[in-house]
Design a protein around this motif. Structure first.
Motif, PDB file in Angstrom:
ATOM      1  N   GLY A   3      67.250  26.580  37.349  1.00  0.00           N
ATOM      2  CA  GLY A   3      67.642  27.581  36.367  1.00  0.00           C
ATOM      3  C   GLY A   3      66.479  28.503  36.089  1.00  0.00           C
ATOM      4  N   ILE A   4      66.753  29.817  36.016  1.00  0.00           N
ATOM      5  CA  ILE A   4      65.676  30.736  35.679  1.00  0.00           C
ATOM      6  C   ILE A   4      66.069  31.595  34.480  1.00  0.00           C
ATOM      7  N   VAL A   5      65.044  31.978  33.722  1.00  0.00           N
ATOM      8  CA  VAL A   5      65.235  32.837  32.549  1.00  0.00           C
ATOM      9  C   VAL A   5      64.065  33.815  32.509  1.00  0.00           C
ATOM     10  N   ILE A  68      58.707  34.603  31.775  1.00  0.00           N
ATOM     11  CA  ILE A  68      59.729  34.021  32.657  1.00  0.00           C
ATOM     12  C   ILE A  68      59.662  32.500  32.519  1.00  0.00           C
ATOM     13  N   ALA A  69      60.755  31.820  32.791  1.00  0.00           N
ATOM     14  CA  ALA A  69      60.779  30.355  32.672  1.00  0.00           C
ATOM     15  C   ALA A  69      61.694  29.777  33.733  1.00  0.00           C
ATOM     16  N   HIS A  70      61.512  28.482  33.972  1.00  0.00           N
ATOM     17  CA  HIS A  70      62.216  27.842  35.088  1.00  0.00           C
ATOM     18  C   HIS A  70      62.436  26.372  34.801  1.00  0.00           C
ATOM     19  N   ALA A  95      53.436  36.509  38.543  1.00  0.00           N
ATOM     20  CA  ALA A  95      54.104  35.201  38.420  1.00  0.00           C
ATOM     21  C   ALA A  95      55.579  35.370  38.755  1.00  0.00           C
ATOM     22  N   VAL A  96      56.130  34.362  39.454  1.00  0.00           N
ATOM     23  CA  VAL A  96      57.553  34.428  39.822  1.00  0.00           C
ATOM     24  C   VAL A  96      58.243  33.100  39.546  1.00  0.00           C
ATOM     25  N   VAL A  97      59.537  33.190  39.245  1.00  0.00           N
ATOM     26  CA  VAL A  97      60.406  32.013  39.250  1.00  0.00           C
ATOM     27  C   VAL A  97      61.543  32.309  40.217  1.00  0.00           C
ATOM     28  N   HIS A  98      62.085  31.247  40.805  1.00  0.00           N
ATOM     29  CA  HIS A  98      63.058  31.442  41.892  1.00  0.00           C
ATOM     30  C   HIS A  98      64.075  30.306  41.885  1.00  0.00           C
ATOM     31  N   ASN A  99      65.326  30.662  42.135  1.00  0.00           N
ATOM     32  CA  ASN A  99      66.363  29.670  42.401  1.00  0.00           C
ATOM     33  C   ASN A  99      66.959  30.025  43.753  1.00  0.00           C
ATOM     34  N   GLY A 100      67.024  29.058  44.664  1.00  0.00           N
ATOM     35  CA  GLY A 100      67.571  29.328  45.989  1.00  0.00           C
ATOM     36  C   GLY A 100      66.706  28.666  47.041  1.00  0.00           C
ATOM     37  N   ILE A 159      65.505  35.784  41.695  1.00  0.00           N
ATOM     38  CA  ILE A 159      64.060  35.808  41.423  1.00  0.00           C
ATOM     39  C   ILE A 159      63.816  36.604  40.147  1.00  0.00           C
ATOM     40  N   ALA A 160      62.839  36.158  39.353  1.00  0.00           N
ATOM     41  CA  ALA A 160      62.320  37.018  38.280  1.00  0.00           C
ATOM     42  C   ALA A 160      60.809  37.084  38.472  1.00  0.00           C
TER      43      ALA A 160
END
Ligand code: F6R
Length: 591
Positions: A3-5, A68-70, A95-100, A159-160
């Motif tokens: 999960g990303i926010v 951003i959060a994950h 900084a990045v967060v990613h789902n996939g 991605i965020a």
């Protein structure tokens, strides 16, 4: 599934990010992290459930009004602090967060390392931070650099990204992983799913594949991947937060049943990983599958598949009975243990026994679980976390993994092509809900059910009966159709519905004869077969007719779906909560 926010606020961001990401914990729960921006980038992250990490690190204690959060469900790299998101570039300016899943991350990582980038995790995600760094160093802004980075990436992503060089800007981008945009009063959000942000805004924009969102203090911009502005509809969400967590479905089980087409696609992405290890497996003279419950039924499909496709003698043993088969183990046997959780005590005990004399392979849904640490080889299914106690999407992902393994060993690419179209059959099967609800209403008060099938349909019959027992508390008996006449026929009378699994193929006519046998004893027949099967229709009281001509060999994948739905709707009719059936636990850690 992770999960990303992301949020851009007028106030401190970290407490809001934590609260939002908590609402996505159903998407993953092995690690959590937050990055905020206030001049520099501040990151707090670690392995563990959100509450535990919060107690240890106080994730909210970082400055800045954006971040951003994950919440992670590990796919590449074990659930550790280093592998937790957000990931940063070499200078910790991005900084990045990613789902996939980034399918080509190994090639990208090698190239970036050759160019001097230093990696600190085993994840596929970290390449994104370094790619953005590389393109920003060439003079691009964060938006253009993220766009260029996505051009290098193959796979699925939401991605965020943030950069210390561009305060007050957050970039989000989506391809084949969900991403929504929340439009608030002077604040804006990005999230994997609506529940994360419902407390802050009910105005939501749904991003499509290959769309990008830019959050800035004046609002949100949506663009395509060429940078053209898009005019997107703002939807007003009327869900409660509980409804939203279940994606609008009444129960997690129903949501998970409906996620199956996507789960199959995700699991299929593992094919190249499987191909890398199979050469060695061809040397074994015998295969022995070991598992419990639903995973045992997946193993039975594996037996029929391995013997049909590869001609390798294959046994299937219940994990709790495995010690009695220890004498037959040797170095020429490959023991394949299947477990959703990777923590089932019976399966772990069997793994210990198998490890003494044979090589072991585990097919598991939870990365980093005990089974993955103790086996010689691991294949990950890609179902994401399953919350409903009854296994549904994890069963489908186990089947897909087994088919991929057999196909990789057999080398027949035509079969692989056929497997790629299975999600469309599963989608069609999901479209049968209305018919299934009517059958559920009619048979909800039955005290016993029989499920029958031959060959590849026998494990499907067993799985249908297990689902029924678990979540409706009705006695369901799964039987090989040809075996009924050797005893159980004595039980059949007009009170007992018999659900016959009859796909087109070699076993079809013989199963039809077995239907005649039970009909002659008064049973009412619910037939699960092809919608074009007139012979079956004329024998049945009710037909669940699936569209399309799937081969008997592949039929266990779509044919289990109506059985999952039937049990679900009978459980609803009987007033039972299918997500939490009595006496059962999601993971059985006692022998
Ligand atoms: C049935 C179900 C159980 C599990 C069994 C094995 O819906 O969930 O029968 O399949 O307890 O669990 P895993 O696969 O975690 O080893």
């Amino acid at each position: 599934m992770c999960g990303i926010v992301a949020c851009l606020l007028n106030d401190k961001a970290a407490p809001v990010l934590l609260e939002c990401v908590r609402r996505l914990e159903y998407r993953g729960y092995d690690s959590v992290g937050i990055a905020t921006l206030s001049g520099d980038i501040y990151v707090k992250k670690d392995e563990g459930k959100i509450d535990d990490v919060q107690k240890r690190l106080d994730l909210t204690n970082i400055p800045g009004n954006m971040g951003i959060a994950h919440v992670r469900w590990a796919t590449h790299g074990l659930p550790t602090g280093n592998n937790a998101h957000p990931h940063t570039d070499c200078k910790k300016r991005i900084a990045v967060v990613h789902n996939g899943i980034i399918e080509n991350y190994k090639e990208l990582k090698d190239t970036l390392q050759d160019e001097g980038h230093i990696f600190t995790s085993d994840t596929d995600t970290e390449v994104i931070a370094h790619l953005i760094e590389k393109y920003m160093e060439m003079g691009n802004g964060l938006e253009a650099a993220t766009r260029l980075a996505t051009k290098d990436i193959k796979g699925s992503y939401a991605i965020a990204a943030i950069s210390a060089d561009e305060p007050n800007r957050i970039i989000g981008v989506r391809k084949e992983s969900p991403l929504i945009v929340g439009v608030g009063e002077n604040e804006s959000f990005i999230a994997s799913d609506v529940p994360a942000i419902l407390k802050h805004t009910k105005k939501v924009i749904y991003l499509n594949d290959n769309e990008m969102v830019i959050l800035n203090p004046t609002g949100v911009l949506i663009k395509d991947m060429d940078g053209n502005l898009l005019d997107k509809k703002v939807n007003i969400i009327e869900w409660t937060s509980d409804m939203a967590e279940k994606g609008g479905y009444k129960h997690f089980m129903l949501k998970e049943i409906h996620e199956q087409p996507e789960v199959i696609k995700n699991t299929l992405m593992e094919f190249s990983e499987i191909e890398k290890v199979v050469a060695k497996f061809l040397e074994f003279k015998r295969i022995c599958f070991v598992a419990c419950g639903t995973s045992y039924h997946a193993s039975l499909v594996g037996k029929y598949l391995f013997e049909t496709l590869l001609g390798i003698p294959t046994d299937v043993v219940l994990a709790s009975e495995f010690k009695f088969s220890e004498g037959a183990l040797d170095a020429e046997t490959l023991v394949i243990l299947i477990s959703q959780s990777g923590e089932t005590a019976d399966t772990l005990k069997a793994l210990k026994i198998a490890n003494k004399k044979s090589e072991t392979l585990v097919i598991v849904n939870v990365l980093g679980s005990t089974a993955t640490r103790e086996a010689d080889h691991v294949i990950y299914t890609r179902a994401g976390p399953e919350i409903g106690v009854a296994a549904t999407k994890t069963y489908i992902s186990q089947l897909i993994s087994i088919y991929m393994l057999a196909i990789a060993m057999n080398g027949d690419n035509k079969l692989l092509e056929m497997l790629q179209i299975v999600p469309s059959y599963v989608k069609d099967a999901l479209g049968m809900e209305d018919e299934i609800i009517q059958i559920a209403k009619k048979y909800k008060d039955s005290s016993d059910f029989f499920f029958i099938g031959r060959g590849f349909s026998y494990p499907t019959a067993l799985e249908g009966a297990l689902k029924l027992k678990e979540i409706t508390y009705i006695h369901g008996e799964g039987y090989a159709a040809g075996e009924l006449k050797h005893g159980p026929l004595a039980l059949i009378d007009d009170d007992i519905p018999v659900l016959a699994v009859v796909p087109p193929g070699d076993s079809h006519d013989k199963t039809l004869s077995n239907i005649e046998e039970v009909k002659a004893r008064g049973a009412r027949i619910i037939a699960l077969g092809s919608s074009e099967d007139e012979a079956l229709r004329s024998e049945a009281n009710h037909i669940i007719g699936l569209k399309g001509e799937i081969t008997e060999m592949l039929s266990p994948i779509p044919y289990v779906v109506p059985l999952q739905l039937l049990s679900y709707y009978i459980s609803i009719e009987r007033g039972i909560d299918p997500d939490k059936p009595k006496n059962l636990a999601k993971c059985v850690t006692v022998e």
